[in-house]
Design an enzyme around this catalytic site. Sequence first.
Site, PDB file in Angstrom:
ATOM      1  N   LYS A  13       0.824  -1.216   0.000  1.00 10.09           N
ATOM      2  CA  LYS A  13       0.000   0.000   0.000  1.00 10.09           C
ATOM      3  C   LYS A  13       0.854   1.260   0.000  1.00 10.09           C
ATOM      4  O   LYS A  13       0.620   2.170  -0.779  1.00 10.09           O
ATOM      5  CB  LYS A  13      -0.906   0.062   1.236  1.00 10.09           C
ATOM      6  CG  LYS A  13      -2.016  -0.944   1.270  1.00 10.09           C
ATOM      7  CD  LYS A  13      -3.014  -0.621   2.379  1.00 10.09           C
ATOM      8  CE  LYS A  13      -2.426  -0.544   3.772  1.00 10.09           C
ATOM      9  NZ  LYS A  13      -1.927  -1.818   4.312  1.00 10.09           N
ATOM     10  N   ARG A  86      -9.960   1.183   8.539  1.00 11.22           N
ATOM     11  CA  ARG A  86      -9.535  -0.191   8.820  1.00 11.22           C
ATOM     12  C   ARG A  86     -10.608  -0.971   9.549  1.00 11.22           C
ATOM     13  O   ARG A  86     -10.405  -2.153   9.831  1.00 11.22           O
ATOM     14  CB  ARG A  86      -8.288  -0.150   9.692  1.00 11.22           C
ATOM     15  CG  ARG A  86      -7.006  -0.470   8.912  1.00 11.22           C
ATOM     16  CD  ARG A  86      -5.908  -0.332   9.885  1.00 11.22           C
ATOM     17  NE  ARG A  86      -4.697  -1.015   9.712  1.00 11.22           N
ATOM     18  CZ  ARG A  86      -3.573  -0.441   9.257  1.00 11.22           C
ATOM     19  NH1 ARG A  86      -3.583   0.752   8.765  1.00 11.22           N
ATOM     20  NH2 ARG A  86      -2.468  -1.113   9.275  1.00 11.22           N
ATOM     21  N   ARG A 125      11.359  -6.420   5.165  1.00 10.14           N
ATOM     22  CA  ARG A 125      11.258  -5.004   5.533  1.00 10.14           C
ATOM     23  C   ARG A 125      11.800  -4.779   6.947  1.00 10.14           C
ATOM     24  O   ARG A 125      12.414  -3.748   7.240  1.00 10.14           O
ATOM     25  CB  ARG A 125       9.793  -4.541   5.457  1.00 10.14           C
ATOM     26  CG  ARG A 125       9.626  -3.065   5.747  1.00 10.14           C
ATOM     27  CD  ARG A 125       8.256  -2.565   5.352  1.00 10.14           C
ATOM     28  NE  ARG A 125       7.250  -2.856   6.358  1.00 10.14           N
ATOM     29  CZ  ARG A 125       5.953  -2.625   6.202  1.00 10.14           C
ATOM     30  NH1 ARG A 125       5.490  -2.131   5.066  1.00 10.14           N
ATOM     31  NH2 ARG A 125       5.090  -2.899   7.156  1.00 10.14           N
ATOM     32  N   ARG A 131      11.447  -1.636  11.301  1.00  7.94           N
ATOM     33  CA  ARG A 131      10.180  -1.276  11.949  1.00  7.94           C
ATOM     34  C   ARG A 131       9.894  -2.245  13.094  1.00  7.94           C
ATOM     35  O   ARG A 131       9.896  -3.447  12.892  1.00  7.94           O
ATOM     36  CB  ARG A 131       9.035  -1.333  10.925  1.00  7.94           C
ATOM     37  CG  ARG A 131       8.628   0.032  10.426  1.00  7.94           C
ATOM     38  CD  ARG A 131       7.524  -0.063   9.417  1.00  7.94           C
ATOM     39  NE  ARG A 131       6.273  -0.590   9.955  1.00  7.94           N
ATOM     40  CZ  ARG A 131       5.116  -0.438   9.339  1.00  7.94           C
ATOM     41  NH1 ARG A 131       5.037   0.208   8.197  1.00  7.94           N
ATOM     42  NH2 ARG A 131       4.017  -0.944   9.850  1.00  7.94           N
ATOM     43  N   ARG A 142      -1.082  -8.919  13.063  1.00  7.08           N
ATOM     44  CA  ARG A 142      -1.605  -7.910  12.130  1.00  7.08           C
ATOM     45  C   ARG A 142      -2.426  -8.563  11.019  1.00  7.08           C
ATOM     46  O   ARG A 142      -3.417  -8.019  10.562  1.00  7.08           O
ATOM     47  CB  ARG A 142      -0.461  -7.074  11.553  1.00  7.08           C
ATOM     48  CG  ARG A 142       0.003  -6.017  12.570  1.00  7.08           C
ATOM     49  CD  ARG A 142       1.415  -5.577  12.349  1.00  7.08           C
ATOM     50  NE  ARG A 142       1.592  -4.829  11.122  1.00  7.08           N
ATOM     51  CZ  ARG A 142       2.721  -4.808  10.412  1.00  7.08           C
ATOM     52  NH1 ARG A 142       3.756  -5.549  10.790  1.00  7.08           N
ATOM     53  NH2 ARG A 142       2.806  -4.074   9.338  1.00  7.08           N
TER      54      ARG A 142
HETATM   55  P1  AMP Z   1       0.405   0.758   8.918  1.00  7.77           P
HETATM   56  O1  AMP Z   1       1.663   1.522   8.663  1.00  7.77           O
HETATM   57  O2  AMP Z   1      -0.749   1.277   8.107  1.00  7.77           O
HETATM   58  O3  AMP Z   1       0.587  -0.724   8.776  1.00  7.77           O
HETATM   59  O4  AMP Z   1      -0.002   1.019  10.445  1.00  7.77           O
HETATM   60  C1  AMP Z   1       0.845   0.630  11.518  1.00  7.77           C
HETATM   61  C2  AMP Z   1       0.034   0.491  12.821  1.00  7.77           C
HETATM   62  O5  AMP Z   1      -0.583   1.749  13.149  1.00  7.77           O
HETATM   63  C3  AMP Z   1      -1.122  -0.501  12.775  1.00  7.77           C
HETATM   64  O6  AMP Z   1      -0.700  -1.830  13.010  1.00  7.77           O
HETATM   65  C4  AMP Z   1      -2.039   0.053  13.876  1.00  7.77           C
HETATM   66  O7  AMP Z   1      -1.540  -0.273  15.155  1.00  7.77           O
HETATM   67  C5  AMP Z   1      -1.892   1.553  13.690  1.00  7.77           C
HETATM   68  N1  AMP Z   1      -2.895   2.088  12.721  1.00  7.77           N
HETATM   69  C6  AMP Z   1      -2.628   2.653  11.496  1.00  7.77           C
HETATM   70  N2  AMP Z   1      -3.756   3.019  10.866  1.00  7.77           N
HETATM   71  C7  AMP Z   1      -4.779   2.683  11.699  1.00  7.77           C
HETATM   72  C8  AMP Z   1      -6.198   2.777  11.614  1.00  7.77           C
HETATM   73  N3  AMP Z   1      -6.815   3.292  10.534  1.00  7.77           N
HETATM   74  N4  AMP Z   1      -6.927   2.316  12.673  1.00  7.77           N
HETATM   75  C9  AMP Z   1      -6.349   1.801  13.779  1.00  7.77           C
HETATM   76  N5  AMP Z   1      -5.020   1.666  13.902  1.00  7.77           N
HETATM   77  C10 AMP Z   1      -4.224   2.095  12.895  1.00  7.77           C
END
Ligand code: AMP
Length: 187
Positions: A13, A86, A125, A131, A142
């Site tokens: 993404k 999400r 990654r 990360r 996740r």
């Molecule tokens: P990402 O980089 O989009 O994978 O987001 C990393 C982490 O941030 C996720 O595993 C969640 O803990 C938190 N997070 C990001 N976007 C959201 C969202 N829309 N709703 C809830 N938690 C989020």
Amino acid sequence: MKLVLLGGPGAGKGTQAAMMKNHYGIPHVSTGEILREARAGGTELGRKAAGYMDSGKLLPDDIILGIIEERVAKFGGGFLFDGFPRTIAQAEGLDAMLGRLGWALDAVVSIEVPDETVITRLLKRAEIEGRPDDNRETIANRLKVYYDQTEPLKAYYRKRGILRTVDGLGSVDEVFGRIRTILGGAG
Ligand code: AMP
């Protein structure tokens, strides 16, 4: 264009969002990035987010909707959300916000990649970017969170006739080519 990019962890993404942002000239909003910046800056939001992120859990919907609400009205010409919504509650919250502005989403693009590929990509990654949420245990969590809470959004948007699925296997350019084809004549 008003777009949402959907997909599990490691579907690509973030990479595709950067390509789309350049190509279509629309602001890209990643809630994950916003939260990582908040953590790096040591803000209250960042401190709250840390525990959720490190265990692969989602933050509460009201916190995320607050973050989006602060920004959305500024995006008159269009936007690309990546990693938001999400949950169904977040999607409904977004609908309400857009409704108040008299706007609607043009498309929700779901990037589809098999779980095995995702696990390999995310472990790689972890080595490159370091990360903290890219370790085997958090990745499994996740993925589960994605299937439990986020995947149902596909049906939600399919019903509305705006879901577009894209095969996420192949090179970055190949996947981006598919996205451009799917979004049609818009550039
Ligand atoms: P990402 O980089 O989009 O994978 O987001 C990393 C982490 O941030 C996720 O595993 C969640 O803990 C938190 N997070 C990001 N976007 C959201 C969202 N829309 N709703 C809830 N938690 C989020």
